[in-house]
Design a protein around this motif. Structure first.
Motif, PDB file in Angstrom:
ATOM      1  N   GLU B  76       0.719  -1.290   0.085  1.00 53.58           N
ATOM      2  CA  GLU B  76      -0.183  -0.104  -0.187  1.00 53.58           C
ATOM      3  C   GLU B  76       0.368   1.288  -0.230  1.00 53.58           C
ATOM      4  O   GLU B  76       0.468   2.120  -0.670  1.00 53.58           O
ATOM      5  CB  GLU B  76      -0.682  -0.258   1.803  1.00 53.58           C
ATOM      6  CG  GLU B  76      -1.777  -1.151   1.730  1.00 53.58           C
ATOM      7  CD  GLU B  76      -3.267  -0.933   0.852  1.00 53.58           C
ATOM      8  OE1 GLU B  76      -3.568   0.303  -0.472  1.00 53.58           O
ATOM      9  OE2 GLU B  76      -4.527  -0.842   0.471  1.00 53.58           O
ATOM     10  N   ARG B  77       1.855   1.179   0.675  1.00 55.96           N
ATOM     11  CA  ARG B  77       2.728   2.226   0.865  1.00 55.96           C
ATOM     12  C   ARG B  77       3.516   2.806  -0.270  1.00 55.96           C
ATOM     13  O   ARG B  77       3.575   3.708  -0.902  1.00 55.96           O
ATOM     14  CB  ARG B  77       3.556   1.745   2.108  1.00 55.96           C
ATOM     15  CG  ARG B  77       4.159   3.316   2.861  1.00 55.96           C
ATOM     16  CD  ARG B  77       5.642   2.650   4.209  1.00 55.96           C
ATOM     17  NE  ARG B  77       6.071   2.288   4.132  1.00 55.96           N
ATOM     18  CZ  ARG B  77       5.934   0.961   4.956  1.00 55.96           C
ATOM     19  NH1 ARG B  77       4.656   0.545   5.800  1.00 55.96           N
ATOM     20  NH2 ARG B  77       7.242  -0.358   5.119  1.00 55.96           N
ATOM     21  N   ARG B  79       2.542   2.224  -3.258  1.00 56.87           N
ATOM     22  CA  ARG B  79       1.787   2.289  -4.374  1.00 56.87           C
ATOM     23  C   ARG B  79       0.894   4.244  -4.270  1.00 56.87           C
ATOM     24  O   ARG B  79       1.416   4.315  -5.090  1.00 56.87           O
ATOM     25  CB  ARG B  79       0.353   1.303  -4.352  1.00 56.87           C
ATOM     26  CG  ARG B  79       0.338   0.119  -4.816  1.00 56.87           C
ATOM     27  CD  ARG B  79      -1.103  -0.353  -5.788  1.00 56.87           C
ATOM     28  NE  ARG B  79      -0.681  -1.764  -6.445  1.00 56.87           N
ATOM     29  CZ  ARG B  79      -1.430  -2.420  -7.182  1.00 56.87           C
ATOM     30  NH1 ARG B  79      -2.773  -2.222  -6.272  1.00 56.87           N
ATOM     31  NH2 ARG B  79      -1.186  -3.282  -7.694  1.00 56.87           N
ATOM     32  N   LEU B  80       1.270   3.858  -2.889  1.00 56.93           N
ATOM     33  CA  LEU B  80       0.678   5.567  -2.912  1.00 56.93           C
ATOM     34  C   LEU B  80       2.199   6.397  -3.195  1.00 56.93           C
ATOM     35  O   LEU B  80       2.031   7.114  -3.622  1.00 56.93           O
ATOM     36  CB  LEU B  80       0.157   5.393  -1.498  1.00 56.93           C
ATOM     37  CG  LEU B  80      -0.731   4.878  -0.829  1.00 56.93           C
ATOM     38  CD1 LEU B  80      -1.005   5.150   0.275  1.00 56.93           C
ATOM     39  CD2 LEU B  80      -2.231   5.915  -1.667  1.00 56.93           C
ATOM     40  N   ASP B  84       0.752   6.009  -7.778  1.00 52.59           N
ATOM     41  CA  ASP B  84      -0.614   4.657  -8.054  1.00 52.59           C
ATOM     42  C   ASP B  84      -0.493   5.024  -9.404  1.00 52.59           C
ATOM     43  O   ASP B  84      -1.746   5.187  -9.472  1.00 52.59           O
ATOM     44  CB  ASP B  84      -1.730   4.961  -7.088  1.00 52.59           C
ATOM     45  CG  ASP B  84      -2.189   3.458  -6.946  1.00 52.59           C
ATOM     46  OD1 ASP B  84      -3.780   4.092  -6.497  1.00 52.59           O
ATOM     47  OD2 ASP B  84      -2.132   2.052  -7.039  1.00 52.59           O
ATOM     48  N   LEU B  94      -8.307   2.344  -4.050  1.00 54.71           N
ATOM     49  CA  LEU B  94      -7.766   3.333  -4.110  1.00 54.71           C
ATOM     50  C   LEU B  94      -8.194   4.706  -5.476  1.00 54.71           C
ATOM     51  O   LEU B  94      -8.137   5.653  -4.603  1.00 54.71           O
ATOM     52  CB  LEU B  94      -6.034   3.276  -3.623  1.00 54.71           C
ATOM     53  CG  LEU B  94      -5.489   2.066  -3.020  1.00 54.71           C
ATOM     54  CD1 LEU B  94      -4.185   1.799  -3.089  1.00 54.71           C
ATOM     55  CD2 LEU B  94      -5.807   3.522  -1.559  1.00 54.71           C
ATOM     56  N   ARG B  98      -9.375   8.832  -3.948  1.00 52.30           N
ATOM     57  CA  ARG B  98      -8.255  10.002  -4.583  1.00 52.30           C
ATOM     58  C   ARG B  98      -9.158  11.026  -5.174  1.00 52.30           C
ATOM     59  O   ARG B  98      -9.297  12.018  -4.578  1.00 52.30           O
ATOM     60  CB  ARG B  98      -6.544   9.201  -4.952  1.00 52.30           C
ATOM     61  CG  ARG B  98      -6.345  10.434  -5.283  1.00 52.30           C
ATOM     62  CD  ARG B  98      -4.511   9.959  -5.833  1.00 52.30           C
ATOM     63  NE  ARG B  98      -4.036   9.235  -4.613  1.00 52.30           N
ATOM     64  CZ  ARG B  98      -4.199   7.649  -4.725  1.00 52.30           C
ATOM     65  NH1 ARG B  98      -4.057   6.964  -5.942  1.00 52.30           N
ATOM     66  NH2 ARG B  98      -3.714   7.122  -4.168  1.00 52.30           N
TER      67      ARG B  98
END
Lengths: 216, 117
Positions: B76-77, B79-80, B84, B94, B98
């Motif tokens: 997750e981290r 990708r952020l 992403d 996500l 966003r």
């Protein structure tokens, strides 16, 4: 690895082949979910292969913290490169290739890898290493091989012997004797000719025999 | 004598593959013929078999507890941090979060602009 798991890998039996196909189908479906942006598909793949990959890496590195870090890195690299996964090999074979490459790179970076030339003949066998290990064994004293496999101490000694193998031999031994891969799969994972896999595995087992069978 | 020893070495090199069932039928027959007449080779085969069994008998280590969660948190981290990009093409959860956040910011900004005018 259990015989059953080994058979799933090699697909030697009819019913096992259908199990392998079912696994491949399930993996393909999870990979597709990842590609569609569903991280739960990736999570399912991590949950499915975490123990197998961790165990193989633990046997390759001999360190639990290295094994966890490398396993995490391998899964994340797989996620990052998922678009390049063409599905020609199974997902786990592809994942292992990533993990092994990461392991080799890391150990090479840290100066912990000792690679021999790819074509190793009889004369290249590291006799000084074997002699040193035999001497160490004589100092320690040993039970017989059968008793060895049954005790925790024996497992420790075997683990120690595995760790002392050069990486190129240890990795092949782990993939074959612990992971249960056949030679073709190992060749695919390591991107080596099958003949090299065959000679490295034999050499690796001979070195282990030298380290463990001289049990006076 | 040297020739015989060379032949024996060749057979010796095949023992592991023989054990693993990785030889062709012809190669396997050659190894079997040599094993029948050479107790030394037979002993080597037995030792290699024991080595294989011992390595295979090592207990399996399990990934530490929380491994999956740690991998997913990193995923997750990363990708952020990567913006992403790949996810944004595919309509993942996500991406919608966003988009909603961006829309809310735009609405607030537009509202503030109207008030100032």
């Amino acid at each position: 690895m259990t015989d059953g798991a080994s058979n799933i890998v090699t697909g030697r039996q009819g019913d096992v082949s259908s199990s392998a196909r079912a696994i491949a189908f399930e993996d393909a479906s999870l990979v597709q979910r990842c590609r569609d942006g569903d991280l739960r598909g990736f999570e399912a793949l991590v949950a499915k292969y975490q123990h197998r990959l961790y165990n193989a890496l633990y046997r390759m590195t001999g360190r639990s913290d290295d094994a966890e870090e490398l396993a995490q890195d391998a899964f994340l690299k797989a996620l990052e490169k998922l678009d390049s996964f063409a599905g020609r090999s199974s997902f786990y074979t592809w994942l292992y290739r990533i993990a092994v490459n990461l392991t080799i790179s890391r150990r090479r970076r840290e100066g912990r890898i000792r690679f021999q030339p790819l074509t190793v003949g009889d004369d290249d066998f590291d006799r000084s290493q074997a002699a040193e290990l035999s001497a160490r064994k004589r100092q320690n004293g040993n039970p017989g091989p059968a008793a060895m496999a049954e005790s925790a101490e024996a497992a420790g000694r075997l683990t120690d012997a595995l760790e002392r193998l050069d990486d190129e031999y240890r990795i092949v031994v782990v993939l074959r004797d612990i992971e249960g891969m056949d030679y073709a799969q190992i060749a695919e994972v390591l991107e080596l000719p099958a003949g090299t896999v065959k000679s490295r595995l034999h050499r690796g087992r001979c070195m282990l025999r030298e380290m463990l069978s001289d049990l006076a | 004598m040297t020739e015989m020893s060379g032949e024996k070495d060749k057979i010796r090199e095949q023992l592991s593959a023989y054990l693993d069932g990785e030889l062709s039928d012809e190669e396997a027959r050659c190894v079997e013929a040599a094993l029948k007449s050479d107790s030394e080779l037979q002993a080597e085969l037995d030792e290699l078999r024991r080595v294989r069994e011992m390595v295979g008998s090592l207990s399996s280590s399990q990934a530490p507890e929380g491994f999956v969660e740690r991998v997913m948190a990193r995923a997750e981290r990363e990708r952020l941090m990567a913006g992403d990009d790949s996810q944004s093409h595919r309509g993942g959860p996500l991406r919608w979060a966003r988009l909603l956040a961006t829309a809310a910011v735009l609405l607030v900004a537009a509202g503030a602009g109207l008030v100032l005018i």
